[in-house]
Scaffold this active site. Sequence first.
Site, PDB file in Angstrom:
ATOM      1  N   LYS A 196      28.499  26.307  34.087  1.00 36.38           N
ATOM      2  CA  LYS A 196      27.241  25.748  34.796  1.00 36.38           C
ATOM      3  C   LYS A 196      26.960  27.175  35.651  1.00 36.38           C
ATOM      4  O   LYS A 196      27.506  27.765  36.457  1.00 36.38           O
ATOM      5  CB  LYS A 196      27.725  24.858  35.754  1.00 36.38           C
ATOM      6  CG  LYS A 196      26.763  23.981  36.244  1.00 36.38           C
ATOM      7  CD  LYS A 196      25.658  24.518  37.192  1.00 36.38           C
ATOM      8  CE  LYS A 196      25.843  24.939  38.563  1.00 36.38           C
ATOM      9  NZ  LYS A 196      24.875  25.848  39.203  1.00 36.38           N
TER      10      LYS A 196
ATOM     11  N   GLU B  45      36.453  33.629  43.213  1.00 34.86           N
ATOM     12  CA  GLU B  45      36.219  35.001  43.463  1.00 34.86           C
ATOM     13  C   GLU B  45      34.927  34.848  44.321  1.00 34.86           C
ATOM     14  O   GLU B  45      33.933  34.338  43.958  1.00 34.86           O
ATOM     15  CB  GLU B  45      35.617  35.793  42.188  1.00 34.86           C
ATOM     16  CG  GLU B  45      36.562  35.749  40.996  1.00 34.86           C
ATOM     17  CD  GLU B  45      37.881  36.682  41.189  1.00 34.86           C
ATOM     18  OE1 GLU B  45      37.643  37.672  42.200  1.00 34.86           O
ATOM     19  OE2 GLU B  45      38.650  36.918  40.266  1.00 34.86           O
TER      20      GLU B  45
ATOM     21  N   GLU C  53      28.986  38.894  55.738  1.00 31.18           N
ATOM     22  CA  GLU C  53      28.224  39.130  54.382  1.00 31.18           C
ATOM     23  C   GLU C  53      26.904  38.894  54.457  1.00 31.18           C
ATOM     24  O   GLU C  53      26.256  37.965  54.482  1.00 31.18           O
ATOM     25  CB  GLU C  53      29.270  38.349  53.303  1.00 31.18           C
ATOM     26  CG  GLU C  53      28.502  39.054  51.827  1.00 31.18           C
ATOM     27  CD  GLU C  53      29.007  38.359  50.598  1.00 31.18           C
ATOM     28  OE1 GLU C  53      28.798  36.771  50.818  1.00 31.18           O
ATOM     29  OE2 GLU C  53      29.466  38.672  49.625  1.00 31.18           O
TER      30      GLU C  53
ATOM     31  N   CYS D 124      29.003  41.852  45.004  1.00 35.41           N
ATOM     32  CA  CYS D 124      30.037  41.362  45.988  1.00 35.41           C
ATOM     33  C   CYS D 124      31.014  42.641  46.290  1.00 35.41           C
ATOM     34  O   CYS D 124      31.670  42.634  47.299  1.00 35.41           O
ATOM     35  CB  CYS D 124      31.056  40.307  45.292  1.00 35.41           C
ATOM     36  SG  CYS D 124      31.698  40.861  43.691  1.00 35.41           S
TER      37      CYS D 124
ATOM     38  N   GLY E 294      31.214  32.995  43.579  1.00 33.71           N
ATOM     39  CA  GLY E 294      30.120  32.738  44.373  1.00 33.71           C
ATOM     40  C   GLY E 294      30.655  32.822  45.910  1.00 33.71           C
ATOM     41  O   GLY E 294      31.471  33.558  46.186  1.00 33.71           O
TER      42      GLY E 294
ATOM     43  N   THR F 229      30.929  27.895  49.787  1.00 35.05           N
ATOM     44  CA  THR F 229      30.785  27.050  48.374  1.00 35.05           C
ATOM     45  C   THR F 229      32.109  27.021  47.894  1.00 35.05           C
ATOM     46  O   THR F 229      32.679  26.223  47.362  1.00 35.05           O
ATOM     47  CB  THR F 229      29.788  27.615  47.130  1.00 35.05           C
ATOM     48  OG1 THR F 229      28.581  28.080  47.921  1.00 35.05           O
ATOM     49  CG2 THR F 229      29.532  26.599  46.165  1.00 35.05           C
TER      50      THR F 229
HETATM   51  P1  NAD Z   1      26.689  30.249  45.725  1.00 39.00           P
HETATM   52  O1  NAD Z   1      27.916  30.002  46.124  1.00 39.00           O
HETATM   53  O2  NAD Z   1      25.515  29.574  46.466  1.00 39.00           O
HETATM   54  O3  NAD Z   1      26.480  29.529  44.144  1.00 39.00           O
HETATM   55  C1  NAD Z   1      27.446  30.081  43.078  1.00 39.00           C
HETATM   56  C2  NAD Z   1      27.416  29.062  42.048  1.00 39.00           C
HETATM   57  O4  NAD Z   1      27.897  27.776  42.549  1.00 39.00           O
HETATM   58  C3  NAD Z   1      26.131  28.568  41.588  1.00 39.00           C
HETATM   59  O5  NAD Z   1      26.031  28.453  40.051  1.00 39.00           O
HETATM   60  C4  NAD Z   1      25.571  27.140  42.331  1.00 39.00           C
HETATM   61  O6  NAD Z   1      24.855  26.420  41.821  1.00 39.00           O
HETATM   62  C5  NAD Z   1      27.232  26.841  42.288  1.00 39.00           C
HETATM   63  N1  NAD Z   1      27.506  25.700  43.485  1.00 39.00           N
HETATM   64  C6  NAD Z   1      26.952  25.598  44.673  1.00 39.00           C
HETATM   65  N2  NAD Z   1      27.477  24.472  45.303  1.00 39.00           N
HETATM   66  C7  NAD Z   1      28.312  23.868  44.527  1.00 39.00           C
HETATM   67  C8  NAD Z   1      29.166  23.064  44.666  1.00 39.00           C
HETATM   68  N3  NAD Z   1      29.150  22.240  45.794  1.00 39.00           N
HETATM   69  N4  NAD Z   1      30.245  22.724  43.752  1.00 39.00           N
HETATM   70  C9  NAD Z   1      29.971  23.474  42.650  1.00 39.00           C
HETATM   71  N5  NAD Z   1      29.224  24.477  42.457  1.00 39.00           N
HETATM   72  C10 NAD Z   1      28.281  24.631  43.160  1.00 39.00           C
HETATM   73  O7  NAD Z   1      26.729  31.702  45.641  1.00 39.00           O
HETATM   74  P2  NAD Z   1      25.384  32.647  45.044  1.00 39.00           P
HETATM   75  O8  NAD Z   1      24.593  32.916  46.268  1.00 39.00           O
HETATM   76  O9  NAD Z   1      24.925  32.421  43.913  1.00 39.00           O
HETATM   77  O10 NAD Z   1      26.003  34.042  44.895  1.00 39.00           O
HETATM   78  C11 NAD Z   1      26.375  34.981  45.883  1.00 39.00           C
HETATM   79  C12 NAD Z   1      27.846  35.201  46.348  1.00 39.00           C
HETATM   80  O11 NAD Z   1      28.678  35.274  45.123  1.00 39.00           O
HETATM   81  C13 NAD Z   1      28.112  36.384  47.294  1.00 39.00           C
HETATM   82  O12 NAD Z   1      28.921  35.734  48.541  1.00 39.00           O
HETATM   83  C14 NAD Z   1      28.765  37.245  46.685  1.00 39.00           C
HETATM   84  O13 NAD Z   1      29.698  37.987  47.292  1.00 39.00           O
HETATM   85  C15 NAD Z   1      29.701  36.098  45.706  1.00 39.00           C
HETATM   86  N6  NAD Z   1      30.150  36.965  44.442  1.00 39.00           N
HETATM   87  C16 NAD Z   1      31.515  37.185  44.324  1.00 39.00           C
HETATM   88  C17 NAD Z   1      32.173  37.908  43.316  1.00 39.00           C
HETATM   89  C18 NAD Z   1      33.491  38.248  43.382  1.00 39.00           C
HETATM   90  O14 NAD Z   1      33.848  38.698  42.169  1.00 39.00           O
HETATM   91  N7  NAD Z   1      34.392  38.116  44.320  1.00 39.00           N
HETATM   92  C19 NAD Z   1      31.099  38.190  42.449  1.00 39.00           C
HETATM   93  C20 NAD Z   1      29.752  38.106  42.427  1.00 39.00           C
HETATM   94  C21 NAD Z   1      29.287  37.454  43.592  1.00 39.00           C
END
Ligand code: NAD
Length: 483
Positions: free
Chosen positions: A175, A250, A387, A284, A228, A232
């Site tokens: 997803k 992550e 962040e 990130c 993400g 979340t």
């Molecule tokens: P997000 O948490 O908003 O979304 C990430 C994913 O989760 C999307 O596919 C979204 O549709 C899904 N999602 C949202 N709510 C959900 C739920 N309740 N249940 C299951 N899935 C759900 O994050 P974003 O805005 O897409 O990405 C940015 C964030 O990701 C930043 O905080 C960044 O630091 C982090 N990130 C971390 C890493 C790492 O390796 N640690 C790498 C890249 C990005």
Amino acid sequence: MSDITELSNFINGEWRPANCDHWIEDYSPANGAHIASIPCSSSEDIDAAVEAALNAGEDWGYLSIAERAGWLEKIADALENRAEEVAQLESLDTGKPISLARSVDAARSVANFRFFAEQGREFESEIFEMSDATNRVVYKPVGVAGLITPWNLPLYLLSWKVAPALLMGNTVVAKPSEMTPMTASLLAEVIEDVGLPTGVFNLVHGNGRDAGAPLTSHPDVNLISFTGGTATGREVAKSASSGFKKLSLELGGKNATIIREDVDIENMMSSIVRASFLNQGQVCLCGSRILIHESIYDSFIEAFLEAVSNMVVGDPADEETELGALISAEHRDKVLSYIDLAEEEGGSILCGGGAPVGIPQAFEGGYWVSPTVIDGLAPDSRCSTEEIFGPVVTLHPFSDDEEAIEIANMTDYGLAGSIWTADVEAGSEMAEQIDSGMIWVNCWLHRDLRVPFGGVKNSGVGREGGRWSLGFFSEAINICVKH
Ligand code: NAD
């Protein structure tokens, strides 16, 4: 003819519309144009994808790891043939510069499949001899893997999960982020083209609430790998815990870049600028807090501002562009609200702070923030500890290594960081005292795919990468045979 791409789900080897008739619109960050529509999938679509994955599991899990490595190689080759298309789609969908999409997103997505294929070929399970018995560790598939990914590095991060999940014999329901669906669909096309057995890889588009949440709570999904935001991640952890699913999270970061007094500023500067602003600061691992020894504070700022002012911000399709647009209007507004907050918290905006001056008319509908440098904030202020995930860095002086470590650890996050120094030994010693999963000394984002990747504190749970991925995406079973 419409230029808007309508994407479908890929379930059980078929391209299927979602079970509902409403769509999520995908916009180009560079100009705000509507470029694609994806199905707003629901729990019925997730159920269908999980069922397909379950049905495919037995045959796929029965293959040897070397056979599955062969499939990863086929995917890598087919993806490589479409690398330019991946780069173009990723640049269009995320607003990132095309040069970055080529060198990082497209290249790394292929490399992820190749790397895990090689890991599979070299894989050996362990034997532990006792005086009267032999222990043999067998790695079994976990089952159906739910893979959820964000928008900042769409195919790069999806392939980082799909490749080891498949290698270890799991079947997949992916997803991707609803904001960047295009290259996930391209991957499904590649997988269809190479003829991967039906149902082994399934793709469901949609948002977190309607498609992500039913995936994390599905009783037949045995493993969740989520990348993400931290908020979340907390929801995902709650949802996955009742079924005791294997879970890897992550999450976000607020990483420190530490500049010791002995640093060779001129030589290091381009790397420090890259660590601050790569992908518009939407990595990130980006160093969004720069901690600078007080003896070189002013000279560092002068050189840093000069380097930042030379960055080329603009059309992501232009080969010369170094910084593109932010992912969405909502995210741009969040980043701008942090810049306002910085002023309220007593910070001074040394450069940037809003849309770049002179952005061509064609991009006026896009989501732009020029690289922003903020001085004068307390290291424990909200802007310095939360962040922001945009092209914004805060600067902080320190008087000695102890104070630098204290400031670096002054946040709930613990993902990454970097230390810049002529004294590699002192840098390495400091690195051990910083609460984070990854620290680079005199480099940043210098990635060896064999090493553990992941965060501590609110930056995540578990490790992926190399053998850590192979362990996470499998169940290690010990068979003890008495002689
Ligand atoms: P997000 O948490 O908003 O979304 C990430 C994913 O989760 C999307 O596919 C979204 O549709 C899904 N999602 C949202 N709510 C959900 C739920 N309740 N249940 C299951 N899935 C759900 O994050 P974003 O805005 O897409 O990405 C940015 C964030 O990701 C930043 O905080 C960044 O630091 C982090 N990130 C971390 C890493 C790492 O390796 N640690 C790498 C890249 C990005």
